[in-house]
Design a protein around this motif. Sequence first.
Motif, PDB file in Angstrom:
ATOM      1  N   LEU A 215     -10.095   9.775  -1.322  1.00 56.01           N
ATOM      2  CA  LEU A 215     -10.075   9.291  -0.003  1.00 56.01           C
ATOM      3  C   LEU A 215     -10.615   8.107  -0.073  1.00 56.01           C
ATOM      4  O   LEU A 215     -11.749   7.662  -0.477  1.00 56.01           O
ATOM      5  CB  LEU A 215     -11.023  10.339   0.659  1.00 56.01           C
ATOM      6  CG  LEU A 215     -11.307  10.033   2.190  1.00 56.01           C
ATOM      7  CD1 LEU A 215     -10.090  10.390   2.981  1.00 56.01           C
ATOM      8  CD2 LEU A 215     -12.333  11.401   2.831  1.00 56.01           C
ATOM      9  N   ASP A 216      -9.951   7.164   0.791  1.00 53.52           N
ATOM     10  CA  ASP A 216     -10.348   5.669   0.951  1.00 53.52           C
ATOM     11  C   ASP A 216     -10.699   4.813  -0.484  1.00 53.52           C
ATOM     12  O   ASP A 216     -11.314   4.362  -0.580  1.00 53.52           O
ATOM     13  CB  ASP A 216     -11.466   5.411   1.702  1.00 53.52           C
ATOM     14  CG  ASP A 216     -11.347   5.883   3.080  1.00 53.52           C
ATOM     15  OD1 ASP A 216     -10.186   5.896   3.833  1.00 53.52           O
ATOM     16  OD2 ASP A 216     -12.233   6.666   3.768  1.00 53.52           O
TER      17      ASP A 216
ATOM     18  N   LYS B 163       0.593  -1.148  -0.006  1.00 57.62           N
ATOM     19  CA  LYS B 163       0.201   0.098  -0.101  1.00 57.62           C
ATOM     20  C   LYS B 163       0.874   1.242   0.134  1.00 57.62           C
ATOM     21  O   LYS B 163       0.617   2.080  -0.922  1.00 57.62           O
ATOM     22  CB  LYS B 163      -0.733  -0.011   1.251  1.00 57.62           C
ATOM     23  CG  LYS B 163      -1.979   0.953   1.318  1.00 57.62           C
ATOM     24  CD  LYS B 163      -2.879   0.983   2.410  1.00 57.62           C
ATOM     25  CE  LYS B 163      -3.979   1.906   2.271  1.00 57.62           C
ATOM     26  NZ  LYS B 163      -5.072   1.834   3.340  1.00 57.62           N
ATOM     27  N   ALA B 164       1.929   1.301   0.613  1.00 59.53           N
ATOM     28  CA  ALA B 164       2.728   2.297   0.857  1.00 59.53           C
ATOM     29  C   ALA B 164       3.545   2.571  -0.297  1.00 59.53           C
ATOM     30  O   ALA B 164       3.610   3.814  -0.999  1.00 59.53           O
ATOM     31  CB  ALA B 164       4.048   2.228   1.903  1.00 59.53           C
TER      32      ALA B 164
ATOM     33  N   LYS C  85      -3.652  10.590  -7.148  1.00 56.67           N
ATOM     34  CA  LYS C  85      -3.713   9.334  -8.074  1.00 56.67           C
ATOM     35  C   LYS C  85      -3.938   9.809  -9.671  1.00 56.67           C
ATOM     36  O   LYS C  85      -4.494  11.218  -9.539  1.00 56.67           O
ATOM     37  CB  LYS C  85      -4.322   8.154  -7.545  1.00 56.67           C
ATOM     38  CG  LYS C  85      -5.960   8.472  -7.618  1.00 56.67           C
ATOM     39  CD  LYS C  85      -6.791   7.276  -6.792  1.00 56.67           C
ATOM     40  CE  LYS C  85      -7.045   6.326  -7.788  1.00 56.67           C
ATOM     41  NZ  LYS C  85      -7.789   5.187  -7.344  1.00 56.67           N
TER      42      LYS C  85
ATOM     43  N   THR D 237      -2.284  19.036  -1.166  1.00 59.48           N
ATOM     44  CA  THR D 237      -1.446  18.327  -0.352  1.00 59.48           C
ATOM     45  C   THR D 237      -1.365  19.121   1.025  1.00 59.48           C
ATOM     46  O   THR D 237      -1.031  18.551   2.152  1.00 59.48           O
ATOM     47  CB  THR D 237      -0.118  18.151  -0.893  1.00 59.48           C
ATOM     48  OG1 THR D 237       0.516  19.076  -1.520  1.00 59.48           O
ATOM     49  CG2 THR D 237      -0.096  17.180  -1.999  1.00 59.48           C
TER      50      THR D 237
ATOM     51  N   GLU E   1       1.601   9.012  -6.532  1.00 59.41           N
ATOM     52  CA  GLU E   1       2.106  10.337  -6.320  1.00 59.41           C
ATOM     53  C   GLU E   1       2.963  10.968  -7.353  1.00 59.41           C
ATOM     54  O   GLU E   1       2.921  11.624  -8.302  1.00 59.41           O
ATOM     55  CB  GLU E   1       2.425  10.758  -5.090  1.00 59.41           C
ATOM     56  CG  GLU E   1       2.835  12.501  -4.949  1.00 59.41           C
ATOM     57  CD  GLU E   1       2.958  12.939  -3.450  1.00 59.41           C
ATOM     58  OE1 GLU E   1       2.835  14.009  -3.447  1.00 59.41           O
ATOM     59  OE2 GLU E   1       3.010  12.272  -2.724  1.00 59.41           O
TER      60      GLU E   1
ATOM     61  N   TYR F  69      -7.448  13.244  -6.575  1.00 64.73           N
ATOM     62  CA  TYR F  69      -7.172  13.338  -5.149  1.00 64.73           C
ATOM     63  C   TYR F  69      -8.129  12.386  -4.441  1.00 64.73           C
ATOM     64  O   TYR F  69      -9.538  12.447  -4.660  1.00 64.73           O
ATOM     65  CB  TYR F  69      -6.939  14.465  -4.452  1.00 64.73           C
ATOM     66  CG  TYR F  69      -5.882  15.186  -5.349  1.00 64.73           C
ATOM     67  CD1 TYR F  69      -4.572  14.973  -4.987  1.00 64.73           C
ATOM     68  CD2 TYR F  69      -6.130  15.754  -6.366  1.00 64.73           C
ATOM     69  CE1 TYR F  69      -3.395  15.802  -5.580  1.00 64.73           C
ATOM     70  CE2 TYR F  69      -5.239  16.564  -7.160  1.00 64.73           C
ATOM     71  CZ  TYR F  69      -3.904  16.502  -6.740  1.00 64.73           C
ATOM     72  OH  TYR F  69      -2.943  17.249  -7.410  1.00 64.73           O
TER      73      TYR F  69
ATOM     74  N   LYS G 273       2.347   1.743  -3.364  1.00 58.41           N
ATOM     75  CA  LYS G 273       1.303   1.935  -4.315  1.00 58.41           C
ATOM     76  C   LYS G 273       1.333   3.716  -4.426  1.00 58.41           C
ATOM     77  O   LYS G 273       0.761   4.175  -5.322  1.00 58.41           O
ATOM     78  CB  LYS G 273      -0.119   1.531  -4.424  1.00 58.41           C
ATOM     79  CG  LYS G 273       0.019  -0.201  -4.594  1.00 58.41           C
ATOM     80  CD  LYS G 273      -1.223  -0.748  -4.493  1.00 58.41           C
ATOM     81  CE  LYS G 273      -1.230  -2.163  -4.901  1.00 58.41           C
ATOM     82  NZ  LYS G 273      -2.544  -2.864  -4.796  1.00 58.41           N
ATOM     83  N   ALA G 274       1.015   3.939  -2.905  1.00 54.53           N
ATOM     84  CA  ALA G 274       0.807   5.484  -2.886  1.00 54.53           C
ATOM     85  C   ALA G 274       1.949   6.546  -3.351  1.00 54.53           C
ATOM     86  O   ALA G 274       1.778   7.335  -3.830  1.00 54.53           O
ATOM     87  CB  ALA G 274       0.510   5.721  -1.109  1.00 54.53           C
TER      88      ALA G 274
ATOM     89  N   ARG H 100      -5.027  14.090   3.789  1.00 54.65           N
ATOM     90  CA  ARG H 100      -5.559  12.885   3.756  1.00 54.65           C
ATOM     91  C   ARG H 100      -6.149  12.464   2.627  1.00 54.65           C
ATOM     92  O   ARG H 100      -6.294  11.159   2.173  1.00 54.65           O
ATOM     93  CB  ARG H 100      -6.999  12.908   4.680  1.00 54.65           C
ATOM     94  CG  ARG H 100      -6.959  13.084   6.009  1.00 54.65           C
ATOM     95  CD  ARG H 100      -8.233  13.191   6.674  1.00 54.65           C
ATOM     96  NE  ARG H 100      -9.223  12.501   6.119  1.00 54.65           N
ATOM     97  CZ  ARG H 100     -10.634  12.462   6.500  1.00 54.65           C
ATOM     98  NH1 ARG H 100     -11.046  13.218   7.439  1.00 54.65           N
ATOM     99  NH2 ARG H 100     -11.444  11.718   5.797  1.00 54.65           N
TER     100      ARG H 100
ATOM    101  N   ALA I  85      -5.221  11.181  -1.237  1.00 59.82           N
ATOM    102  CA  ALA I  85      -4.018  10.555  -1.990  1.00 59.82           C
ATOM    103  C   ALA I  85      -3.982  10.881  -3.132  1.00 59.82           C
ATOM    104  O   ALA I  85      -5.266  10.528  -3.997  1.00 59.82           O
ATOM    105  CB  ALA I  85      -4.319   8.905  -1.706  1.00 59.82           C
TER     106      ALA I  85
END
Length: 150
Positions: free
Chosen positions: A89-90, A36-37, A79, A70, A44, A87, A39-40, A75, A77
């Motif tokens: 959220l969840d 997950k990290a 993409k 940002t 970005e 951007y 991917k994030a 919160r 993310a």
Amino acid sequence: MSNTGSDKYEGFSAEERAAMKEHAQEQKTAARRGSKADKAALAEQDVLAKIAGMQDADRVMAERVHAVVTAVAPRLAPKLWYGMPAYALDGKIVCFFQSAAKFKARYATLGFNDQAQLDEGSMWATAFALTDVTPEVEEQIAALLKRAAG
């Protein structure tokens, strides 16, 4: 009613088809990424690369929008979404920047999806035309983001 050609459905434009292909590729790329990290971080990087590749005016506005998002709504993310900086959220897109050049429009767009919950009465704006991102516009974007990101 006769079909004179002016009311004939022409299908998706070349730009719309290209955006759909970009979205399919984005989905495949995201599915292949590791943790997950990872991917994030990679998402970005993809957003920053997309912004860097934009034409001058669009690039400057997208950079400013990215900086505001940002800073005000960490919160969310970053993409890519249909080839546009977005951007989430969840995992659900809250807002996005669409360059003017992408669809040969006269202005760029800052848009919000229903996840943003900008509801105000019976009717409210979900997209805003951008021709410049001044300090005043940044303040307006920040206020919208605070409401959108909760």
